[in-house]
Every structure is written in C-alpha cells, then in structure tokens.
Write a protein that holds these residues in place. Sequence first.
Motif, mmCIF file in Angstrom:
data_model
loop_
_atom_site.group_PDB
_atom_site.id
_atom_site.type_symbol
_atom_site.label_atom_id
_atom_site.label_comp_id
_atom_site.label_asym_id
_atom_site.label_seq_id
_atom_site.Cartn_x
_atom_site.Cartn_y
_atom_site.Cartn_z
ATOM 1 N N SER A 171 0.876 -1.169 0.000
ATOM 2 C CA SER A 171 0.000 0.000 0.000
ATOM 3 C C SER A 171 0.911 1.215 0.000
ATOM 4 O O SER A 171 1.652 1.411 0.948
ATOM 5 C CB SER A 171 -0.920 0.006 1.230
ATOM 6 N N ASP A 172 0.884 1.967 -1.062
ATOM 7 C CA ASP A 172 1.777 3.115 -1.191
ATOM 8 C C ASP A 172 0.983 4.408 -1.107
ATOM 9 O O ASP A 172 0.236 4.768 -2.018
ATOM 10 C CB ASP A 172 2.535 3.073 -2.526
ATOM 11 N N MET A 173 1.147 5.102 -0.003
ATOM 12 C CA MET A 173 0.501 6.406 0.159
ATOM 13 C C MET A 173 1.247 7.440 -0.686
ATOM 14 O O MET A 173 2.482 7.474 -0.679
ATOM 15 C CB MET A 173 0.536 6.805 1.632
ATOM 16 N N PRO A 174 0.544 8.281 -1.424
ATOM 17 C CA PRO A 174 1.222 9.314 -2.223
ATOM 18 C C PRO A 174 1.984 10.285 -1.332
ATOM 19 O O PRO A 174 1.609 10.538 -0.190
ATOM 20 C CB PRO A 174 0.067 10.023 -2.939
ATOM 21 N N ARG A 175 3.045 10.835 -1.874
ATOM 22 C CA ARG A 175 3.798 11.889 -1.173
ATOM 23 C C ARG A 175 3.174 13.220 -1.580
ATOM 24 O O ARG A 175 3.634 13.891 -2.508
ATOM 25 C CB ARG A 175 5.275 11.823 -1.553
ATOM 26 N N VAL A 213 -10.485 18.661 1.400
ATOM 27 C CA VAL A 213 -9.251 18.078 0.862
ATOM 28 C C VAL A 213 -9.192 16.581 1.146
ATOM 29 O O VAL A 213 -8.812 15.782 0.280
ATOM 30 C CB VAL A 213 -8.012 18.780 1.466
ATOM 31 N N PHE A 214 -9.600 16.186 2.332
ATOM 32 C CA PHE A 214 -9.597 14.774 2.722
ATOM 33 C C PHE A 214 -10.541 13.976 1.831
ATOM 34 O O PHE A 214 -10.184 12.889 1.355
ATOM 35 C CB PHE A 214 -10.006 14.647 4.181
ATOM 36 N N ALA A 215 -11.736 14.488 1.614
ATOM 37 C CA ALA A 215 -12.728 13.781 0.807
ATOM 38 C C ALA A 215 -12.223 13.572 -0.618
ATOM 39 O O ALA A 215 -12.491 12.537 -1.241
ATOM 40 C CB ALA A 215 -14.038 14.558 0.799
ATOM 41 N N GLU A 216 -11.472 14.544 -1.127
ATOM 42 C CA GLU A 216 -11.009 14.468 -2.511
ATOM 43 C C GLU A 216 -9.742 13.636 -2.679
ATOM 44 O O GLU A 216 -9.503 13.104 -3.769
ATOM 45 C CB GLU A 216 -10.757 15.884 -3.040
ATOM 46 N N ASN A 217 -8.942 13.495 -1.622
ATOM 47 C CA ASN A 217 -7.628 12.876 -1.787
ATOM 48 C C ASN A 217 -7.353 11.670 -0.882
ATOM 49 O O ASN A 217 -6.478 10.863 -1.212
ATOM 50 C CB ASN A 217 -6.536 13.910 -1.507
ATOM 51 N N CYS A 218 -8.065 11.565 0.232
ATOM 52 C CA CYS A 218 -7.705 10.566 1.233
ATOM 53 C C CYS A 218 -8.794 9.535 1.512
ATOM 54 O O CYS A 218 -8.490 8.395 1.894
ATOM 55 C CB CYS A 218 -7.343 11.247 2.554
ATOM 56 N N ALA A 219 -10.047 9.927 1.350
ATOM 57 C CA ALA A 219 -11.162 9.072 1.759
ATOM 58 C C ALA A 219 -11.218 7.767 0.984
ATOM 59 O O ALA A 219 -11.697 6.753 1.504
ATOM 60 C CB ALA A 219 -12.483 9.831 1.614
ATOM 61 N N ALA A 220 -10.738 7.767 -0.247
ATOM 62 C CA ALA A 220 -10.793 6.548 -1.056
ATOM 63 C C ALA A 220 -10.041 5.395 -0.400
ATOM 64 O O ALA A 220 -10.410 4.227 -0.576
ATOM 65 C CB ALA A 220 -10.215 6.823 -2.442
ATOM 66 N N CYS A 221 -8.995 5.714 0.352
ATOM 67 C CA CYS A 221 -8.220 4.674 1.035
ATOM 68 C C CYS A 221 -8.562 4.590 2.519
ATOM 69 O O CYS A 221 -8.718 3.497 3.069
ATOM 70 C CB CYS A 221 -6.718 4.938 0.881
ATOM 71 N N HIS A 222 -8.670 5.723 3.178
ATOM 72 C CA HIS A 222 -8.850 5.743 4.630
ATOM 73 C C HIS A 222 -10.310 5.756 5.058
ATOM 74 O O HIS A 222 -10.572 5.722 6.270
ATOM 75 C CB HIS A 222 -8.139 6.967 5.213
ATOM 76 N N GLY A 223 -11.239 5.804 4.110
ATOM 77 C CA GLY A 223 -12.650 5.834 4.459
ATOM 78 C C GLY A 223 -13.160 7.253 4.648
ATOM 79 O O GLY A 223 -12.386 8.179 4.926
ATOM 80 N N GLU A 224 -14.450 7.451 4.501
ATOM 81 C CA GLU A 224 -15.043 8.789 4.562
ATOM 82 C C GLU A 224 -14.815 9.464 5.904
ATOM 83 O O GLU A 224 -14.634 10.684 5.974
ATOM 84 C CB GLU A 224 -16.546 8.699 4.266
#
Length: 289
Positions: A171-175, A213-224
């Motif tokens: 699982s590679d989190m973007p930088r 920002v979270f909804a657009e970039n992070c939620a897909a992996c970490h959940g809503e």
Amino acid sequence: MPTKIEKDATTGTETTGHEWDGIKELNTPLPKWWLYTFYACIVWGVIYTIVFPSWPTLSSHFGGTSGWTRRGEVAEALAAQKEGQAEIREKIVAMDIDSIRKDPALMGYVQAAGRVAFADNCAGCHGAGGAGAVGFPTLADDDWIWGGKPDQILATITYGIRNTNENSRVSDMPRFGADGLLTKEQIGDVADYVLSLSGTQGNAAAVERGATVFAENCAACHGEKGEGIQDMGAPRLSDGIWLYGGDRKTVVETITYARRGNMPAWIERLDPATVKVLATYVHALGGGQ
C-alpha cells in the motif's frame, strides 16, 4: 655480562657467571617433576592438534582426525530436537489457527515455541510482547492495518509488507507534499482535519477546509470518516492510535512525504511450522480479532 662460571662453595651448585656486589647467581636446575609435567603438556598439545580441529589453512583449517566440532555437536542436538518435534509441527502446518487454538496441547507448544520465535525474529521491531514502537505497530491491541483475524495475520507474517516477494502486501501512500500533489496550506488543513477525527481540537476554519481536501484525496483509502480500509492497508485515523506520532508536526510530515515501512516475507526465512506458530502466538497476544 657473565663473568667466571664456577661452583658455589656453600651449596656446590654452579653459578650462572653473574655477580652483583659480591653476590653470585646460582644456576639451580628445575625440579624433575616440573620438567616431566612440562614435557607431558607439550606431547598432549601436539596430540590435541592432531585429533581435534586446529591449524588454519589458506581456505579453511585442519579438521582433526576425530572429525568432531562443537558446531557439529550443536547441529546434531538441534536436529534431534527437531526430529522429536516433527509430529506436532506437522500437525500445526496442517491445521488452521482456529483449530490449533482449540487444542490445549498444541496451544501449550505454540505459547512456548512462539515466545522464543517472536523474541528471536520479531521483538527487535515490535517490542517484547508486541508492545510496538515508533514505526512498528503494536500487536497487542485491537488496531490492525491489514486485519487481525488469524488468516490475515498469517498472510502478513508469511509474505510481509512492501518487499520483493511477489505476494507481499503493498500500500503506497502518495507523497502529497514532496510530489506537489497538495500545497503546504492544504496539507496543514487536512492535518487539522485528521487530528479532529480523533478528538483533537484545531482551527475550525482549517478543519472545514481540510474536510474537503480529505474527501477528494484521502477518503478513497482511509474511508469517509477515517475509519480505515484493511484490505488496502490504509490505517484508521479516528482512534487516536498513531504509528509515527499524533502531533500536528508529525502528521504534516506523514502527509508530505508518506511512510513506506517494510516487513520481511518470513516464509523466505523460517519454515512453515514456525510461521504458523508465530501467527497463532501473535493472535493470542490480546489484540487478535
């Protein structure tokens, strides 16, 4: 310098020829028992170097006529021990972890063997008893990145995380910062939002901007709501448990540069029985699901 060698008039012993202020040094011979012991030690030493491993050679060493080595003796003892445990280890390999846990005899073996195997191979990173450390997950709580069910733990130990094994979990989190995906301001806002998920109070306006920002970039992996997605190896962000630290500076650093820790594929280093023992032992540490 020696002077004249002569016999001492009082003792009848020859002198060494040394004299200081009229005092002469006697050349007293060693006792015969001491000489015989000394010669016997020499003979014994020669025999020892012939019978046992001794003299070095350019590529190895002389192995001795007996063929004995301490390393060989230890290897024989380990082989005998392994042979004695063969039956129970074969049963462990053939059974699933739930079945092993229901067998008191097998669990007794697992607890003893697992404690040793964990100390030898895992405690250096995960701490004694799975207490964890910065960058290394705690194994005794209910927070699991890749899942805490027996088969999930077994898969994680078997294939490891982010290594060269073809079955390794990745699982590679973007930088987000280092690669210019988000601005410094956006990273600060999303950090405030992430901290707010576990109850940390921050700037309300920043938290609101960070939610977008979270909804657009992070939620897909970490959940809503930051609940995490174990199938993707994305940690939960809403429980106050942090792998690298939960202060704002550390969270900003994580978002900016990402964290890509790795774990060996233990099936490449340990036999299947030991891997199964470790998975069962880790599940029993207290946090297994």
